[in-house]
Design an enzyme around this catalytic site. Structure first.
Site, PDB file in Angstrom:
ATOM      1  N   ARG A  56     -42.798 -63.022  31.185  1.00  0.00           N
ATOM      2  CA  ARG A  56     -42.278 -62.506  29.922  1.00  0.00           C
ATOM      3  C   ARG A  56     -40.916 -61.838  30.138  1.00  0.00           C
ATOM      4  O   ARG A  56     -40.088 -61.753  29.237  1.00  0.00           O
ATOM      5  CB  ARG A  56     -43.262 -61.524  29.272  1.00  0.00           C
ATOM      6  N   TYR A 108     -27.616 -68.438   7.008  1.00  0.00           N
ATOM      7  CA  TYR A 108     -28.906 -69.079   7.264  1.00  0.00           C
ATOM      8  C   TYR A 108     -30.003 -68.308   6.513  1.00  0.00           C
ATOM      9  O   TYR A 108     -30.153 -67.094   6.703  1.00  0.00           O
ATOM     10  CB  TYR A 108     -29.190 -69.109   8.762  1.00  0.00           C
ATOM     11  N   ASP A 181     -23.225 -66.843  14.747  1.00  0.00           N
ATOM     12  CA  ASP A 181     -24.270 -67.864  14.840  1.00  0.00           C
ATOM     13  C   ASP A 181     -23.548 -69.198  15.027  1.00  0.00           C
ATOM     14  O   ASP A 181     -22.943 -69.727  14.100  1.00  0.00           O
ATOM     15  CB  ASP A 181     -25.119 -67.853  13.564  1.00  0.00           C
ATOM     16  N   LYS A 206     -31.785 -77.059  17.172  1.00  0.00           N
ATOM     17  CA  LYS A 206     -30.929 -78.025  16.484  1.00  0.00           C
ATOM     18  C   LYS A 206     -30.176 -78.857  17.538  1.00  0.00           C
ATOM     19  O   LYS A 206     -30.787 -79.533  18.323  1.00  0.00           O
ATOM     20  CB  LYS A 206     -29.994 -77.298  15.517  1.00  0.00           C
TER      21      LYS A 206
END
Ligand code: PLP
Length: 388
Positions: A56, A108, A181, A206
């Site tokens: 983690r 977004y 972004d 994407k």
């Protein structure tokens, strides 16, 4: 990993195709192994945190894709996340209640929704701007209080362009950081850190992965922000939005073809945009590569090698005609998301919340790697079908 000259290349094609040329020293394997182990042996002489401890926090499978993304962006370090959203929210988790942030209205939609619920509940003060022009930002930032200016360029889903250098100068003068972004542009077309940005965020779901088969995110900090990187690393561990080792491995596999995919999608998107603009059934085409895009000159300045694979267009006849058109395509797939090998079309407003500012007569298109003639023919037959 063995030494080589590949990482010295300044060409993204070479960096991507070779994934920085890392080789597994244990086996000489040229594709680095997937290492799913959750736990790592401790050094008996040092029972503290010697090296890696728990996945983690860090896993060796993250190292190569993180190094590659960091290299492509020219950053001071990269972290992978379980999704683009967990990368985005990590940037806001650094902030304190009362901190002021500036966000474009057309951003977004997942971020807008998060901000209006959890971000506000967290105590963040938000100012939404119509666009990130210097004038709009100047009136939105509050010296000493604004901690973050958030920019998406080209912005989803209307592909507005922001001048990153101008926005960064202005934000820095007010004491704020700039986060970009960069999902739509990818570092193949835009390297925001070179233009003054402090933090770059990606949805790797994407273009970065590019095959529509994985959810992932990444943050990159500018070289002067290693303290922020350490802070983000701690937050990733504490909130736990870490990427799986298999997904990290798959992401790197997808990224080997990133340069070619983005180039082909950009070339085809420009052709499709020009085709749509000369079509009588189309009201408006939104694509930064068109010379009459309001900020085409800025796009030319900060995007190299193309304008991306994303465009939108407004259909004459309004929302009904737009939805009908999207229902008539045969090669495009009617679906959400973008940046995969196959082209998709979407009535975006219908996918967002009722209060969305997205135009209701607008269709969003992601251009994939099919032959561009097939894509244009498909749009033409769909336009013809609704005209009947
Ligand atoms: C998809 C997307 C996100 C969110 O990423 P996920 O990987 O779906 O969580 C963020 N920003 C942009 C521009 C996106 O397109």
């Amino acid at each position: 990993m063995k030494d080589n000259d590949i990482a010295k290349s300044t060409h993204h094609e070479t960096l991507n195709a070779t994934a920085l040329g890392w080789v597994d020293t244990a086996t000489d394997a040229m594709a680095m192994p997937l290492r799913p182990s959750t736990s790592f042996l401790r050094n008996p002489e040092d029972l503290g945190r010697a090296g890696r401890s728990f996945t983690r926090d860090d896993n060796p499978t993250f190292s190569q894709p993180e190094a590659l993304i960091n290299k492509l962006e020219g950053g001071g370090g990269c972290l992978l996340y379980a999704s683009g959203m967990s990368a985005i929210t990590a940037i806001f988790q650094r902030l304190k209640p009362g901190d002021h942030v500036v966000l474009p209205k057309l951003v977004y939609s997942g971020l807008r929704d998060w901000m209006n619920t959890h971000g506000v509940r967290w105590g963040l003060q938000v100012t939404y701007v119509d666009d990130c022009s210097p004038q709009a930002l100047q009136s939105a930032v509050i010296k000493g209080q604004t901690k973050l200016v958030w920019i998406e360029t080209p912005s989803n889903p209307t592909w507005k362009i922001t001048d990153i250098a101008a926005a960064s100068e202005l934000a820095h003068a007010a004491g704020a950081l700039v986060a970009i972004d960069n999902t739509v542009s990818t570092p193949i077309l835009t390297r925001p850190i070179e233009h003054g940005a402090d933090i770059v965020v990606h949805s790797c779901s994407k273009y970065m992965n590019g095959h529509g088969d994985l959810i992932a995110g990444a943050t990159v900090v500018a070289p002067q922000h290693t303290a922020i990187l350490e802070e983000l690393k701690g937050l990733r561990n504490e909130y736990g939005g870490v990427l799986g080792s298999f997904e990290s491995w798959l992401l790197l596999r997808g990224m080997r073809t990133l340069s070619v995919r983005v180039r082909v999608a950009s070339e085809s998107a420009l052709q499709v945009a020009q085709f749509l603009r000369s079509n009588d059934s189309v009201e408006e085409v939104m694509y930064p590569g068109l010379v009459d895009h309001p900020l085409h000159d800025v796009a030319v300045k900060q995007m190299t090698g193309g304008f991306g694979g994303m465009l939108s267009f407004r259909v004459k006849g309004g929302e009904k005609a737009a939805k009908q058109l999207a229902g008539k395509v045969r090669i495009f797939r009617q679906a959400i998301s973008f940046g995969s090998t196959e082209s998709v079309i979407e009535h975006r407003a219908g996918m967002e919340k009722p209060d969305t500012p997205t135009p209701r007569d607008m269709l969003r298109v992601s251009i994939g790697l099919e032959h561009v003639d097939d894509l244009m023919d498909d749009l033409q037959q769909a336009i013809d079908a609704i005209a009947e």
